[in-house]
Structure formats: C-alpha cells, structure tokens
Design an enzyme around this catalytic site. Sequence first.
Site, PDB file in Angstrom:
ATOM      1  N   SER A 178       0.623  -1.056  -0.009  1.00 12.99           N
ATOM      2  CA  SER A 178      -0.108  -0.164   0.093  1.00 12.99           C
ATOM      3  C   SER A 178       0.671   1.325  -0.030  1.00 12.99           C
ATOM      4  CB  SER A 178      -0.843   0.002   1.229  1.00 12.99           C
ATOM      5  OG  SER A 178      -1.876  -1.084   1.200  1.00 12.99           O
ATOM      6  N   ARG A 214       1.584 -12.496   7.854  1.00 11.88           N
ATOM      7  CA  ARG A 214       0.511 -11.839   6.888  1.00 11.88           C
ATOM      8  C   ARG A 214       1.066 -11.404   5.428  1.00 11.88           C
ATOM      9  NH1 ARG A 214      -3.127  -6.954   9.480  1.00 11.88           N
ATOM     10  NH2 ARG A 214      -3.507  -5.876   7.637  1.00 11.88           N
ATOM     11  N   ARG A 269       3.100  -9.251  15.128  1.00 12.50           N
ATOM     12  CA  ARG A 269       2.936  -7.886  14.577  1.00 12.50           C
ATOM     13  C   ARG A 269       1.462  -7.274  15.313  1.00 12.50           C
ATOM     14  NH1 ARG A 269       2.661  -8.096   8.263  1.00 12.50           N
ATOM     15  NH2 ARG A 269       1.501  -6.079   8.552  1.00 12.50           N
ATOM     16  N   ARG A 304       9.533   0.394   6.765  1.00 11.34           N
ATOM     17  CA  ARG A 304       8.222   1.052   6.496  1.00 11.34           C
ATOM     18  C   ARG A 304       7.703   1.921   7.823  1.00 11.34           C
ATOM     19  NH1 ARG A 304       2.849  -1.536   3.340  1.00 11.34           N
ATOM     20  NH2 ARG A 304       1.236  -0.423   4.727  1.00 11.34           N
ATOM     21  N   PRO A 305       7.329   3.067   7.566  1.00 10.34           N
ATOM     22  CA  PRO A 305       6.962   3.718   8.857  1.00 10.34           C
ATOM     23  C   PRO A 305       5.657   3.574   9.538  1.00 10.34           C
ATOM     24  CG  PRO A 305       6.844   5.143   7.061  1.00 10.34           C
ATOM     25  CD  PRO A 305       7.386   4.089   6.351  1.00 10.34           C
ATOM     26  N   ARG A 349       3.764   1.144  10.425  1.00  9.47           N
ATOM     27  CA  ARG A 349       3.447   0.380  11.686  1.00  9.47           C
ATOM     28  C   ARG A 349       4.849   0.226  12.488  1.00  9.47           C
ATOM     29  NH1 ARG A 349      -0.908  -2.788  11.488  1.00  9.47           N
ATOM     30  NH2 ARG A 349      -2.187  -3.110   9.530  1.00  9.47           N
ATOM     31  N   HIS A 352      -6.319 -10.139   3.844  1.00  9.75           N
ATOM     32  CA  HIS A 352      -4.987 -10.551   4.736  1.00  9.75           C
ATOM     33  C   HIS A 352      -5.615 -11.372   5.983  1.00  9.75           C
ATOM     34  CE1 HIS A 352      -1.765  -8.023   3.700  1.00  9.75           C
ATOM     35  NE2 HIS A 352      -2.399  -6.965   3.755  1.00  9.75           N
ATOM     36  N   HIS A 364      -0.056 -10.188   0.055  1.00  9.04           N
ATOM     37  CA  HIS A 364      -0.035  -9.446  -1.322  1.00  9.04           C
ATOM     38  C   HIS A 364       0.492 -10.274  -2.393  1.00  9.04           C
ATOM     39  CE1 HIS A 364       0.147  -5.370   1.049  1.00  9.04           C
ATOM     40  NE2 HIS A 364      -0.887  -6.018   1.409  1.00  9.04           N
TER      41      HIS A 364
END
Length: 505
Positions: A61, A152, A184, A258-259, A261, A400, A455
């Site tokens: 995303s 995931r 997570r 990636r920020p 999460r 997901h 994904h």
Amino acid sequence: MKKKLVLIIIDGLGLRLESQGNGFALAKTPVFDRLFQEYPNSLIAASGQEVGLPEGQMGNSEVGHLNIGAGFVVYTGISIINNALKTGKFFENEKFILAFRHSIKTGFPLQIMGLFSPGGVHSHQDHLFALIDFAANFGVKKLNLHLFGDGRDVGPKSIKPWIKMLNLKLKNYENYKIASISGRFYSMDRDKMFDRVELGYNALLGKAENTFTDPIDYINFQYEKGVSDEFFEPAINLKVNKKDFLADDHPVIFFNFRPDRARQLSHLILQTDLYEQKPKNPIKTDVFVSMMKYEGINCLVAFEEMRVENPLGKLISMAGFRQLRLAETQKYAHVTFFVDGGVELELENSDRILIDSLKVQSYADFPQMSAVEITDKLLEVGQNYDFIIMNFANPDMVGHTGDLKATIKAVEILDFQIGRICKWAEEKNFDFFITADHGNAELTEDENGNPSTKHTTFPVMLISSDKTIKLKSGKLANIAPTILDYLGLDKHPDMDHDSLIIKDK
C-alpha cells in the site's frame, strides 16, 4: 468547463485469470463486469521493479500510493537498503556505527527489533542478518533481538525455518540472543490500539506473562494454541539477564523500513509528541536508529528516502482545484501522507475526511469494514469538490485474513458501493478513474486450499468512466500523468512517465 474527477483506489484488488482461491473472480460483481465490458480499461503493473521494488517483490500500500502520486518510479526502503548492501555502503553506515559505539562504550547491550520475515513489505530478514554481522565485526559484545512474527506478508505459520537459520548464526556469537518474541498484531499496530502495543513494548523491557528458553519450543506452543505468527503473544527469553532487556540509555535499532506500523512502538520508547498515550513503564534513550524516516518520530535515520517534491495533489491544488481525500482509518495515511510523497502536505483548497475503521479482532467477521460509510460520505459532500482521491480498504484488509468466503463478501460489498458511485457520478457530472495499489484479494487461498494472507504480484486495473477515451497499459507511475492529462493540466518535469490516454494520430 473544468472537469470534475474522482480517483478511486481500491486496496488489494489485483487481476488474476484463475478462479481457484480468487476472491474477486468468485464474487458476484455485476458492476465491475459492466465496467470491464463497456468502459475503457487497461492493466497496470503494481509490483517489483515497476514500482521500485526488487524483481518479483509483491507490491504494497505504501509503495503503491507513493507511485500513484509521484508520476515516476519511487525507489523506497527495501530497494535503497538492498543497494547499500550490494555496494557495501550498508557496512559504513554512520548511524549504525554510532549505536555500536554507544553499546561498546557503556557496556549496555545493543537492542535490535523488527519484523522478522522475508516479506519485504515492512522489513527484510536479510537486513537483520547483515546488521548482526556488522555489529559483531565492529566489536559489539552484547546484542538482544526482539522479533515480531509476520504471518501476513508471508504464510501465517512460516517463521520456524527462519528462526532456525537465525539460531545457527547466533551460535557464532556468545552474547547474541533472541530476547523476546511477539506478533505484529501487538508490536506493529497502527490504529492507536495502545493496549496491544504496550504488551509488545513491555516484552522489550523483559516484562511479559509468557516466557521461553527455546524460541522454537515457544512457537510450537503458540501453534498448538491455534495462534499464528501474526498473533504471537509477547514472550521473553528466561536465558537473558533481566538487566539486559531494554532499559535507560540502551542503544536501539528498529530495522523496519516502512514507517506506518513502526511509529506507535517507537513513540512509546521515545515518548514523542506524536500520540497522547504514554507508557506505564517509561525508559529514556538518546540512541534510537530507525532504518528509514518514521514521520513524527525524532530519531537517528539510517537511510534517506527518495523525495517526491511535486506530487499529483500539489499540482491539482496549484491549478485551483478544490480537492478531497477520503478513506477509513486503515488507509487514511495512504490517501494523504503517502500519495503526497511521504510527507504531510498542507494544500490549499483541500479537505480530508477520516471515516473510523471498526475496532475488531478480525475483519473476516466484518468484511464490509467502513465501505458503506465512505460511499455515504462521498455522496453527501462530493459535489462540493473538483477532484477527489478515495480509498476502499476492505479487499486488502479482509484478504489478509486468508478467509476466502469473507473476501468474496468484501468484494461483493465493494461492487455495490462502486455501483452507487457510478450512479452518483452520472447525476453530478463527475468522471472517475478506478485503480488499485496492489493485489491481494484475487489470491486468498493457495492451490491446496490453505489461506494466503499476503499481497501478490498480479497487475491491477485502470478503468475510466469516459467512453470517449482509450487507455493503454502501464504502471502505477503512469496514473498521475494520466489524471493530469485528462484534466487538461501539464505534468511536472519530475514526472518522467507518460499519460496512458491514447491520442489520435
């Protein structure tokens, strides 16, 4: 006359021919069927090198929305870091070295935490392996690993082989240990579920109800309880001395690039102004290194990101269009922060509307998510704007879960909402483009009927409501130039990709 346009970004809906396990193909979608049959449409690449990721890497995303807004291929976290590994610059990184030196000087262990998988969406385990080698070669004596189960972006129960690989590496170093494990779901929440995040945070401090002496035994214990990697209950290693868990002045490296999460857990450690929530067991450290910049978190940043100076929304605003961004909580950052180039832009004549996401254990039980409310809001206020970017989250978030029936239901609900938008657009003299940021829902079960929660690398759609144009295929970086072309606006020179609207010769 100025055209009015809606850009509908469907999260996690790719195009795949096979129907087995395909939540899109198996759903009843009369609206999409009609759009594909009667309206201009084309295929859009949304994964791998076409969006600035390694070859064969599934889209996500963040990357999807960045590319949609940028008008050029945006090389992000994983590609930038992989290139540093390839050139050797990774092992010269001054921020890592600063953390190593602090550990050596103080005698405190280096605390490294992050999502442990080869998923490549939020992190990559190869980066962790490289960090371990770098720290050891530099002379770091004590190192604690705090691993977050994925389940995931990779298979729901896939972590064990990678833990075994890691254990083999750690045997080479006497005081390098897996100090804690959590899913997570706890350590990487992004919906302000701080009760969850605090459980993950406390495990970093050596405070958890669950304990282990062997990580594999603990994983097996969780599997026996029906708990997959994503939902591992936070647990601590009894072989790690209590004083060696995260405490005041310990150096920290968070290897997620990636920020979105990573921000809440980082906030609890650093007690920033980003959120009101404060930890019940605060610590203080000045040496906290994030792999990439986490917006709103003031810390050392190991790798700088590519800059998007002139995204689609900025050009639309400069042209005097009144615009709206509309999404639910799960994807709100994507239609604002990410589509605007990974920065918080304050644009003139621009409004944002956030629809709350449902706070539930699993979206499989609520496949509608907030799709109806998002559509309701568009129909209520949309006519007040010239350009709208909106996002529907449910194909991705329900996909997901790996629940095929729920994903089919999510797609059918979405189809009905798209039908409502089609009718509204015709009545209000709006045009629209429909695309997606990456695939997911089209592969929710594998060939053996097992859940697929990650994904995909399949292409996505581009559909226009304007029957007078023709579209050619391209990639997500072509979307912004296409929108600008359709609206009669010039693209910025930074945008090195062209419009997909076929011109008559």
